[in-house]
Design a protein around this motif. Structure first.
Motif, mmCIF file in Angstrom:
data_model
loop_
_atom_site.group_PDB
_atom_site.id
_atom_site.type_symbol
_atom_site.label_atom_id
_atom_site.label_comp_id
_atom_site.label_asym_id
_atom_site.label_seq_id
_atom_site.Cartn_x
_atom_site.Cartn_y
_atom_site.Cartn_z
ATOM 1 N N ASN A 103 0.793 -1.232 0.000
ATOM 2 C CA ASN A 103 0.000 0.000 0.000
ATOM 3 C C ASN A 103 0.826 1.284 0.000
ATOM 4 O O ASN A 103 0.309 2.340 -0.362
ATOM 5 N N ASN A 104 2.074 1.215 0.426
ATOM 6 C CA ASN A 104 2.901 2.418 0.560
ATOM 7 C C ASN A 104 4.267 2.228 -0.104
ATOM 8 O O ASN A 104 5.288 2.667 0.430
ATOM 9 N N TYR A 105 4.257 1.591 -1.266
ATOM 10 C CA TYR A 105 5.515 1.296 -1.958
ATOM 11 C C TYR A 105 6.365 2.552 -2.144
ATOM 12 O O TYR A 105 7.568 2.539 -1.873
ATOM 13 N N ASN A 106 5.776 3.635 -2.616
ATOM 14 C CA ASN A 106 6.542 4.854 -2.893
ATOM 15 C C ASN A 106 7.211 5.406 -1.642
ATOM 16 O O ASN A 106 8.355 5.868 -1.702
ATOM 17 N N ASP A 107 6.526 5.358 -0.506
ATOM 18 C CA ASP A 107 7.116 5.837 0.750
ATOM 19 C C ASP A 107 8.308 4.969 1.151
ATOM 20 O O ASP A 107 9.349 5.486 1.585
ATOM 21 N N ILE A 108 8.166 3.671 1.019
ATOM 22 C CA ILE A 108 9.250 2.754 1.377
ATOM 23 C C ILE A 108 10.427 2.941 0.428
ATOM 24 O O ILE A 108 11.585 2.989 0.851
ATOM 25 N N SER A 109 10.145 3.073 -0.856
ATOM 26 C CA SER A 109 11.202 3.304 -1.840
ATOM 27 C C SER A 109 11.948 4.600 -1.534
ATOM 28 O O SER A 109 13.187 4.643 -1.555
ATOM 29 N N GLU A 110 11.212 5.657 -1.242
ATOM 30 C CA GLU A 110 11.839 6.945 -0.926
ATOM 31 C C GLU A 110 12.723 6.832 0.317
ATOM 32 O O GLU A 110 13.836 7.358 0.351
ATOM 33 N N PHE A 111 12.242 6.121 1.333
ATOM 34 C CA PHE A 111 13.039 5.924 2.541
ATOM 35 C C PHE A 111 14.348 5.214 2.210
ATOM 36 O O PHE A 111 15.425 5.632 2.655
ATOM 37 N N CYS A 112 14.258 4.130 1.437
ATOM 38 C CA CYS A 112 15.455 3.353 1.089
ATOM 39 C C CYS A 112 16.469 4.200 0.321
ATOM 40 O O CYS A 112 17.673 4.088 0.541
ATOM 41 N N HIS A 113 16.000 5.041 -0.575
ATOM 42 C CA HIS A 113 16.910 5.889 -1.353
ATOM 43 C C HIS A 113 17.466 7.040 -0.520
ATOM 44 O O HIS A 113 18.615 7.443 -0.702
ATOM 45 N N THR A 114 16.670 7.557 0.393
ATOM 46 C CA THR A 114 17.102 8.690 1.208
ATOM 47 C C THR A 114 18.117 8.274 2.270
ATOM 48 O O THR A 114 19.124 8.944 2.478
ATOM 49 N N TYR A 115 17.869 7.152 2.930
ATOM 50 C CA TYR A 115 18.686 6.751 4.073
ATOM 51 C C TYR A 115 19.690 5.636 3.773
ATOM 52 O O TYR A 115 20.472 5.275 4.646
ATOM 53 N N SER A 116 19.673 5.087 2.591
ATOM 54 C CA SER A 116 20.624 4.031 2.198
ATOM 55 C C SER A 116 20.684 2.896 3.217
ATOM 56 O O SER A 116 21.752 2.414 3.569
#
Length: 87
Positions: free
Chosen positions: A12-25
């Protein structure tokens, strides 16, 4: 502190999880039925991690060579490299 999300959150929140992974490595741990199931990370983070493992393996090989006595003087190694470069 690890970021832990449910499989429903991933769906349901793929974009939020993707953004977190890219932002925080760092990975996001995904649970399924309350138990750990997956670790999700950006491609960049994965490539860095895989590169580190490869480097650690090469360092380990070198340490094994040193322990086995498979070494030579630095001056000899440099001389060999210089002669190869001139070819």
């Amino acid at each position: 502190m690890p970021n832990i999300r449910s499989s429903a959150d991933l769906r349901n929140n793929y974009n939020d999880i993707s953004e977190f992974c890219h932002t925080y490595s760092e990975p996001v741990f995904i649970t399924k039925n309350g138990k750990g199931d997956l670790a999700v990370m950006s491609i960049e983070t994965y490539e860095q991690l895989a590169g580190r493992f490869e480097l650690y393996g090469l360092i380990r090989e070198g340490m094994v060579d040193v322990q086995a006595g498979n070494t030579r003087p630095l001056s000899e190694a440099i001389s060999d490299l210089r002669s190869r470069r001139k070819r």
